[in-house]
Design an enzyme around this catalytic site. Structure first.
Site, short mmCIF file in Angstrom:
data_model
loop_
_atom_site.label_atom_id
_atom_site.label_comp_id
_atom_site.label_asym_id
_atom_site.label_seq_id
_atom_site.Cartn_x
_atom_site.Cartn_y
_atom_site.Cartn_z
N GLY A 142 -5.40 10.63 -11.13
CA GLY A 142 -5.57 9.06 -10.58
C GLY A 142 -6.96 8.74 -10.48
CB THR A 144 -0.91 0.03 1.39
OG1 THR A 144 -0.03 0.24 2.46
CG2 THR A 144 -1.47 -1.32 1.40
CB CYS A 145 0.17 5.12 -0.06
SG CYS A 145 -1.04 5.24 1.49
#
Length: 431
Positions: free
Chosen positions: A190, A49-50
């Site tokens: 995005g 994940t980020c």
């Protein structure tokens, strides 16, 4: 088989390291296959994940499994093993179960209580299922982790007390832009999961007019229509940037989308929230006048809204109870192959004796042979029934693994991967 969790998060690594460790979605199946091809790794799930890159694995030994996972992470990231070790946390068996449940319930998130991690964990599990890298142990762990996460949000106020990562980023942006984001023109770059979350959060915060751009125009159009925003072509990005006061960038690009050349010359303040890993914003953008960049490192330093202690304690109690339940299942599952091996041994003995009897008494009719076989099988089943039921019950209790080991020793049973787990302390910080 034992559980192992190895990873790095915003707690142990800066965003630059997480960028290197980050595994793009299309690459995850190949990484999963590489992991399960290692000598000590039998099953694997990769969560990227980020602000977290983590491997959940079922391994046949702690040190060997840890070495295998670290070698794959080092090879994929290009980070030397010694350097990488300083950024990793490691959890084993009970600690790995507890960690996975804390992750799924949002207790380990950058913004405690955020629910997005549930979707990310579900995607990671789905990818492992598709790649056939999750076996019985990780199937059970992932399913229970997802259930625990749902239970935490349903039975406590952890999600109301906490925030999403995007909400936390907007708090920082509000400080820069004067406190109120209502009516501020915004742009989301995005249209993936983080982009959609950003659009929803910005809309609730009153940001507008809101524009959305994405390399895939159709996806941006669908997202814009759902939230009353405007989709703009990706090749019109520069024009959209010129009109925005607030930009959220969350693409899957491997190269910076927002460069210094693109953002230079701003005459009014612009806040850019870079929620992508790898980063969408080039490092030199932070030096531009009138441009403020907030990334994962900045959020980790600035996070300040914490859930009420009572809510956190309630979730921790749920996690503790569910960990005990899962460990009981693990102990019961551990003895199952041993019980199966014992029954197989008994059946082999019966078959051998029946073979000897048939050789000695060729005068027996088929009915007589069948009667003798049924009698012998019934005797064996009755003799084994109570002990095997009882040993399953005992195995589910703390310290129950000793019963499986005792059965293997007494009956000289060969059970694959049935080596007793060594007591290995947790390594690394809480993550």
């Amino acid at each position: 088989m034992n559980l192992l969790s190895v990873g790095a998060s915003y707690r142990t690594a800066r965003v630059g390291t997480l960028e290197q460790l980050s595994i793009p979605g299309p690459d995850i199946p190949a990484v999963l296959q590489k992991l399960v091809a290692q000598p000590y790794v039998r099953e694997a799930v990769v969560l990227s994940t980020c602000n977290r890159v983590e491997v959940f694995a079922a391994v046949t030994g702690f040190h060997g499994g840890l070495g295998d996972v670290c070698n794959v992470l080092a090879e994929e990231s290009g980070i030397g093993a010694n350097e990488l070790a300083g950024h990793l946390y490691v959890h084993y068996d009970e600690a790995a179960v507890r960690h996975s449940f804390r992750v799924s319930s949002g207790l380990d998130s950058m913004v405690v209580g955020e629910a997005q991690i549930l979707g990310q964990l579900r995607d990671a599990y789905h990818a492992a299922t598709e790649a056939d890298s999750a076996g019985r142990l990780l199937h059970e762990l992932m399913q229970q982790a997802l259930r625990v996460g749902k239970r935490a949000h349903a039975e406590t106020g952890i999600d109301r007390a906490g925030q999403s990562v995007v909400t936390a980023a907007l708090d920082v942006a509000a400080d820069v832009l004067g406190g109120d984001l209502t009516g501020r023109p915004g742009l989301v770059i995005g249209a993936g999961a983080m982009g959609a979350l950003s659009v929803a959060t910005l809309t609730r915060s009153g940001v507008g007019p809101l524009r959305i751009t994405n390399r895939g125009a159709e996806r941006a159009a669908r997202l814009a229509e759902a939230y009353g925003a405007t989709a703009v072509p990706f090749d019109s990005l520069d024009a959209a940037l010129a009109e925005a006061d607030l930009v959220v960038s969350a693409t899957a690009s491997t190269e910076p989308v927002l460069t210094a050349e693109r953002l230079a010359g701003r005459e009014r303040p612009l806040v850019v929230l870079d929620l992508a890993v790898p980063r969408d914003v080039a490092p030199e953008v932070a030096d531009l006048p009138n441009v403020t960049v907030v990334d994962i490192d900045g959020l980790a330093a600035a996070r300040r809204t914490l859930p009420a202690a009572a809510e956190t304690a309630a979730v921790e109690q749920i996690v503790a109870s569910e960990v005990d339940n899962f460990l009981g299942w693990m102990r019961g599952a551990e003895i199952a192959p041993t019980v199966a091996a014992l029954r197989t041994r008994a059946e082999d003995v019966v078959a051998a004796e029946l073979g000897k009897l048939n050789a000695r008494r060729p005068d027996f009719t088929d009915d007589q042979r069948a009667d003798v076989a049924r009698t012998l099988h019934r005797v064996v089943q009755q003799l084994l029934h109570s002990p095997t039921v009882r040993v399953r019950q005992l195995a589910a209790e703390p310290g129950g693994d000793q019963y499986a080991a005792l059965l293997r020793e007494l009956f000289d049973l060969d059970v694959p991967h049935a080596t007793p787990a060594a007591a290995v302390p947790e390594i690394g910080g809480q993550a």
